[in-house]
Design a protein around this motif. Sequence first.
Motif, PDB file in Angstrom:
ATOM      1  N   ALA A 300      -3.421   2.941   9.789  1.00 26.67           N
ATOM      2  CA  ALA A 300      -3.643   4.177   9.040  1.00 26.67           C
ATOM      3  C   ALA A 300      -3.104   5.376   9.823  1.00 26.67           C
ATOM      4  CB  ALA A 300      -5.123   4.348   8.745  1.00 26.67           C
ATOM      5  N   VAL A 301      -3.290   5.370  11.146  1.00 26.40           N
ATOM      6  CA  VAL A 301      -2.802   6.479  11.973  1.00 26.40           C
ATOM      7  C   VAL A 301      -1.284   6.572  11.875  1.00 26.40           C
ATOM      8  CG1 VAL A 301      -2.630   7.367  14.326  1.00 26.40           C
ATOM      9  CG2 VAL A 301      -4.762   6.313  13.544  1.00 26.40           C
ATOM     10  N   ALA A 438      -2.762   4.550   4.054  1.00 27.06           N
ATOM     11  CA  ALA A 438      -3.911   4.946   4.869  1.00 27.06           C
ATOM     12  C   ALA A 438      -5.163   5.091   4.005  1.00 27.06           C
ATOM     13  CB  ALA A 438      -3.604   6.265   5.582  1.00 27.06           C
ATOM     14  N   ASP A 439      -4.997   5.670   2.831  1.00 26.90           N
ATOM     15  CA  ASP A 439      -6.124   5.860   1.911  1.00 26.90           C
ATOM     16  C   ASP A 439      -6.742   4.524   1.501  1.00 26.90           C
ATOM     17  OD1 ASP A 439      -7.741   7.446  -0.058  1.00 26.90           O
ATOM     18  OD2 ASP A 439      -6.561   6.268  -1.477  1.00 26.90           O
ATOM     19  N   TRP A 444     -10.762   5.582   1.366  1.00 30.80           N
ATOM     20  CA  TRP A 444     -11.186   6.959   1.161  1.00 30.80           C
ATOM     21  C   TRP A 444     -11.283   7.298  -0.330  1.00 30.80           C
ATOM     22  CZ3 TRP A 444      -6.930   8.579   5.102  1.00 30.80           C
ATOM     23  CH2 TRP A 444      -7.398   8.351   6.397  1.00 30.80           C
ATOM     24  N   GLY A 445     -10.364   6.733  -1.126  1.00 31.64           N
ATOM     25  CA  GLY A 445     -10.378   6.983  -2.561  1.00 31.64           C
ATOM     26  C   GLY A 445      -9.851   8.344  -2.960  1.00 31.64           C
ATOM     27  N   ILE A 446      -8.998   8.968  -2.122  1.00 36.62           N
ATOM     28  CA  ILE A 446      -8.464  10.288  -2.459  1.00 36.62           C
ATOM     29  C   ILE A 446      -7.127  10.212  -3.190  1.00 36.62           C
ATOM     30  CG2 ILE A 446      -9.635  11.399  -0.529  1.00 36.62           C
ATOM     31  CD1 ILE A 446      -7.005  11.344   1.005  1.00 36.62           C
ATOM     32  N   LEU A 447      -6.478   9.055  -3.143  1.00 34.56           N
ATOM     33  CA  LEU A 447      -5.172   8.927  -3.791  1.00 34.56           C
ATOM     34  C   LEU A 447      -5.156   7.665  -4.646  1.00 34.56           C
ATOM     35  CD1 LEU A 447      -2.512  10.532  -3.828  1.00 34.56           C
ATOM     36  CD2 LEU A 447      -1.612   8.957  -2.130  1.00 34.56           C
TER      37      LEU A 447
END
Length: 674
Positions: A300-301, A438-439, A444-447
Motif C-alpha cells: 500500500a505504501v 492501496a484502498d 478503507w472503502g474510499i475509492l
Amino acid sequence: MKRSAFSVIIFWSLFIASTFAQNPVNWKFKIEDKGNGEIELVADASIDAGWHLYDTQIPDGGPYPTGISIDEIKGATPIGKFHAVNSKLHKEFDKVFEMEIGFFEKSATFVQRFKVTDKAKFSLKGDVRAQACNDRECTPPIPVDFSYNSKNLPATVTVAGGADIAATGAQDSVVSSPTDTAQAQVTNIDIQVDKSTLWEPVIENLKVYGATGNQSDQTLLMIFIAGMAGGFLALLTPCVWPMIPMTVSFFLKRNKKNKGKAIKDAATYGLGIIVIYVALGLLVTAIFGASALNDLSTSAVFNLIFFALLVFFAASFLGAFELTLPSSWTTKIDSKADSTTGLISMFFMAFTLALVSFSCTGPLIGWLLVEAASTGAVVAPAVGMFGFALALAIPFTLFAIFPSWLEEMPKSGGWLNSVKVVLGFLELALALKFLSVADLSYKWGILDREVFIVLWIVIFALLGLYLLGKLKFAHDSDLKSISVTRLFMAIISLSFAVYLVPGLWGAPLKAVSAFAPPHFTQDFNLYDGSVHAKFDDYEAGMEYARKNNKPVMIDFSGYGCVNCRKMEASVWTDPRVKHSLENDYVLITLMVDDKEKLPEIIEVEENGKTVKLKTIGDKWSYLQRHKFGVNSQPYYVLLDLEGKPIGPSYAYDEDVDKYLNFLKTGLDNFNKNK
C-alpha cells in the motif's frame, strides 16, 4: 436485493401457509441389491397434478433442491451422490430466481448407493427433503423419514470384502449436510483430513499435470509493447521531437564526405540510448531484488507513493511547473561528448539526450518502471526499458539513413504542448489505479468502483473538451480551428467517457477491467454476470468441499493484480465458465495483498529462515509459495478433498476454450478418483 435473500423470503412467507397443508408429493422407499456388496436406497416420488419438485443440483440463490439427510448409518458407507434416475428432467428459465432450473413433474425416482460392510449391524436412518411448487404456492422442504435395519436387507445381499473396506476408508458415522442453506443437497462422508495435510507441498504432483497458460511470456511481451508505446509517445513531446532533426543534422554535417560514417554514428547513438535505458531497468531489479518486486506491487505504501508521484508528473504535463534536472549535469555530459571521439562520444551524446528530455520522458519512464515492477518478473524492468529505448532510437537511425525525410517532418509548434497535456490527463487517470490498490488492500472503502468510474468519466470528458478547444491552459497557443486528428481524438475520448457511464450501475466494462476496482466494491449493482467466490479462507472452503463432496478451485489473486481483473471480466463472465465455477467447484479466492492483521503472528520456516506472517495476505502468499512453488498472480489450481492436485495449474491466458478444458480436466479426474 440478492437472489439468495429473495429465496429465503419466499421460503419463509410460504412456510406458514403450507405447514399444515397436505404434501403434494407422496414418497415410497425401498432397498435394492446391486451386487458386489452394494445396495441402493430407492426413493420414488409421486407428484400431484400441477405440482413439481426440483432437481438435486440447483445453482446458488435458487429454490430448495431435493436432497437426502442421513442421521444414522452402521455397517455401510455411502457411495457417490444422491441423484435422479429414469426420470424426465425439465429445464426452464425461472423469471423469479433469474436462472435455469431443473424440475420433475408427475413422478421421479432418486437413488443413493451404499456399500455394505457388516450385514448383521446394518442400520440406516434419515430423511428426504424436497420443496414442491405449483403456479401459486410452494411447500417448505418437508422431511419424509426412512428407517431400515439388517432385517430389511434383501436376502441376496453379500458383505463387501475386507480389502474393499480398507480401500474406501469406511466408517460408521456420517455428518449430515447442513439444512439451513439452499445449497444443501446431499449427505456424504465427512472425510477427516488433518489441517497440516492441506498445507503439504504438492509441487511434484503438479509437475505431472504440467501447466496451462504461459503467463510469464505473455507478461514480458506486454511490458515490451507498453515500453515501445511509451517510447513512441515520448518522441512526440516538446523535449524529444525537436532533438531529432538537430541530432541527425549534426551527424550528417560532421561526416559530409562519408554518409556511411554518419549512418554508423546514428546507429551507435541509438544503441547508446538502448544501453542507458536498459541499464536503468537492470538497476531497478538490482536495488529492489527479484523477490521484492512482486511484494512492492502489492504494498500500500508503494502504491500511495506512486499515486502521488504520477499526480505530480501529471501536474507537470498539464503545465503547473517544469521538471528539469540540474543544468550542471547536462553541461558536464555535453562537454564530455565534445571532448571525446568514437563510441564514447556517441554514448555521452545519448546520455545528454536522456538528461535533456527528462522533463517529458521522466513521467513515462516512472509509470513504465512501476508497471514492470508490478509483474514480479525479474527481467521485466529491463524488457520495458528496452522497448522504450528502441522506440526512441529508431527515428534517429532511420532519419540518418534517409535524410530527405527530415524535410517532411512536422515542424515544432503548439501541437507538441497539446501532446504533453493529453499525456497529463492519461497519467492522472492511471494514478487512480495505484490509489485503488492501496484502498483495497487496507479496506478503507474510499475509492469504490463507482467512485473510480465517476473520476474517469470526468477526466476523459475534460480531455475531450480540451481537444475540441473548449478547455484551455495558460501555456496553450491560440487554437483558431481544430484539425481532423484532434477531432478524431476528441471523439474517442468523449465516446470512452460515455462508454464508462453504464459501469455506474454495474456493467462489466471489460475494456477497463484491468484498472477498475472489482465488482464487489460497488454499492449499487444491477449486473449479475460476475462470479463471486464462496470462500475467502482456504481451510473453511476445504471443509465445505469435503462435506459436499465437490472439487476445489483455488484462485490466488490480489487487489492490485491487473491480469486477475482481466481474467474475471473476460473469462469468468462466459456463461459456461460461470456455470462450472458456481456448480461444479467450490471456488476459494485468496488475496495475497490483503493487509488485514492476523489474530496472532504466525512463524514459519522458509528457505532456512524464520518468516513472520502478520497479515491475511502474508498467509495466503506463503501458502502459494510453500504448497505450489509459485509466487505470481493470477494462479488457479484444482484440488481434491485432501488438497492434492487433480489437474494442471493455470496462469494468465484469456482463451475461454482453454480455461473450460482446464476446468473439465479437473472435474473428470475428480470423478474418476472418487
